[in-house]
Design a protein around this motif. Sequence first.
Motif, PDB file in Angstrom:
ATOM      1  N   ASP A 129       3.027  14.465   7.072  1.00  0.00           N
ATOM      2  CA  ASP A 129       1.727  13.906   6.749  1.00  0.00           C
ATOM      3  C   ASP A 129       1.946  12.536   6.131  1.00  0.00           C
ATOM      4  OD1 ASP A 129      -0.912  13.434   6.249  1.00  0.00           O
ATOM      5  OD2 ASP A 129      -1.078  14.867   4.594  1.00  0.00           O
ATOM      6  N   ILE A 130       1.828  11.488   6.941  1.00  0.00           N
ATOM      7  CA  ILE A 130       2.143  10.140   6.471  1.00  0.00           C
ATOM      8  C   ILE A 130       1.068   9.575   5.546  1.00  0.00           C
ATOM      9  CG2 ILE A 130       3.606   9.612   8.430  1.00  0.00           C
ATOM     10  CD1 ILE A 130       1.313   8.003   9.624  1.00  0.00           C
ATOM     11  N   GLN A 156       8.406   5.572   0.431  1.00  0.00           N
ATOM     12  CA  GLN A 156       8.651   6.747   1.256  1.00  0.00           C
ATOM     13  C   GLN A 156       8.401   6.440   2.729  1.00  0.00           C
ATOM     14  OE1 GLN A 156       5.896   9.314  -0.803  1.00  0.00           O
ATOM     15  NE2 GLN A 156       7.557  10.445  -1.838  1.00  0.00           N
ATOM     16  N   LEU A 157       7.357   5.682   2.991  1.00  0.00           N
ATOM     17  CA  LEU A 157       7.024   5.318   4.359  1.00  0.00           C
ATOM     18  C   LEU A 157       8.113   4.424   4.956  1.00  0.00           C
ATOM     19  CD1 LEU A 157       4.874   5.680   6.519  1.00  0.00           C
ATOM     20  CD2 LEU A 157       3.696   3.700   5.602  1.00  0.00           C
ATOM     21  N   ASN A 158       8.600   3.452   4.165  1.00  0.00           N
ATOM     22  CA  ASN A 158       9.688   2.582   4.638  1.00  0.00           C
ATOM     23  C   ASN A 158      10.948   3.377   4.916  1.00  0.00           C
ATOM     24  OD1 ASN A 158       8.114   0.289   4.525  1.00  0.00           O
ATOM     25  ND2 ASN A 158       8.793  -0.288   2.477  1.00  0.00           N
ATOM     26  N   GLU A 159      11.242   4.345   4.059  1.00  0.00           N
ATOM     27  CA  GLU A 159      12.426   5.188   4.252  1.00  0.00           C
ATOM     28  C   GLU A 159      12.292   6.024   5.521  1.00  0.00           C
ATOM     29  OE1 GLU A 159      14.680   8.836   1.974  1.00  0.00           O
ATOM     30  OE2 GLU A 159      13.554   7.405   0.759  1.00  0.00           O
ATOM     31  N   LEU A 160      11.109   6.566   5.746  1.00  0.00           N
ATOM     32  CA  LEU A 160      10.860   7.362   6.954  1.00  0.00           C
ATOM     33  C   LEU A 160      11.015   6.506   8.208  1.00  0.00           C
ATOM     34  CD1 LEU A 160       9.948  10.028   8.275  1.00  0.00           C
ATOM     35  CD2 LEU A 160       7.594   9.217   8.004  1.00  0.00           C
ATOM     36  N   ILE A 161      10.488   5.291   8.166  1.00  0.00           N
ATOM     37  CA  ILE A 161      10.600   4.379   9.314  1.00  0.00           C
ATOM     38  C   ILE A 161      12.056   4.043   9.577  1.00  0.00           C
ATOM     39  CG2 ILE A 161      10.095   2.028  10.091  1.00  0.00           C
ATOM     40  CD1 ILE A 161       7.347   2.326   8.665  1.00  0.00           C
ATOM     41  N   ALA A 162      12.816   3.764   8.522  1.00  0.00           N
ATOM     42  CA  ALA A 162      14.234   3.420   8.680  1.00  0.00           C
ATOM     43  C   ALA A 162      15.004   4.592   9.290  1.00  0.00           C
ATOM     44  CB  ALA A 162      14.828   3.027   7.334  1.00  0.00           C
ATOM     45  N   LYS A 163      14.723   5.801   8.814  1.00  0.00           N
ATOM     46  CA  LYS A 163      15.405   6.982   9.361  1.00  0.00           C
ATOM     47  C   LYS A 163      15.017   7.207  10.821  1.00  0.00           C
ATOM     48  CE  LYS A 163      16.082   9.582   5.084  1.00  0.00           C
ATOM     49  NZ  LYS A 163      15.728  10.795   4.319  1.00  0.00           N
TER      50      LYS A 163
END
Length: 110
Positions: A4-5, A12-19
Amino acid sequence: MAVDIKNLNQNQLNELIAKAQARQNELRKEKVSKVREKINALLKAEGVTLDDVFGNRAPKARRAGATGTALAAKYRNPANPEQTWSGRGKRPNWFNDALKAGKKEKDLLA
């Protein structure tokens, strides 16, 4: 896996995008590796090499100026000899001004 973005903060969003981007790169590398293995197996099965199939292709010659190197000056500003123009691209202001002043293109040749 559903994430759930809407509940993620900026970090957290930047980390998710990087992963996600890292995983995308991994998948691409895996796909390229599998395709390379298939190609090598096919070449071996047929008893040919990559050069046999595609030849030893030399890179195409580039046009003059396509590599970012300056072309030889074709025109020179009589008022300021340091200002030159190759004759390609947009005409410089000094060239247009000289034409308006009655000069001809042949008068401005370097």
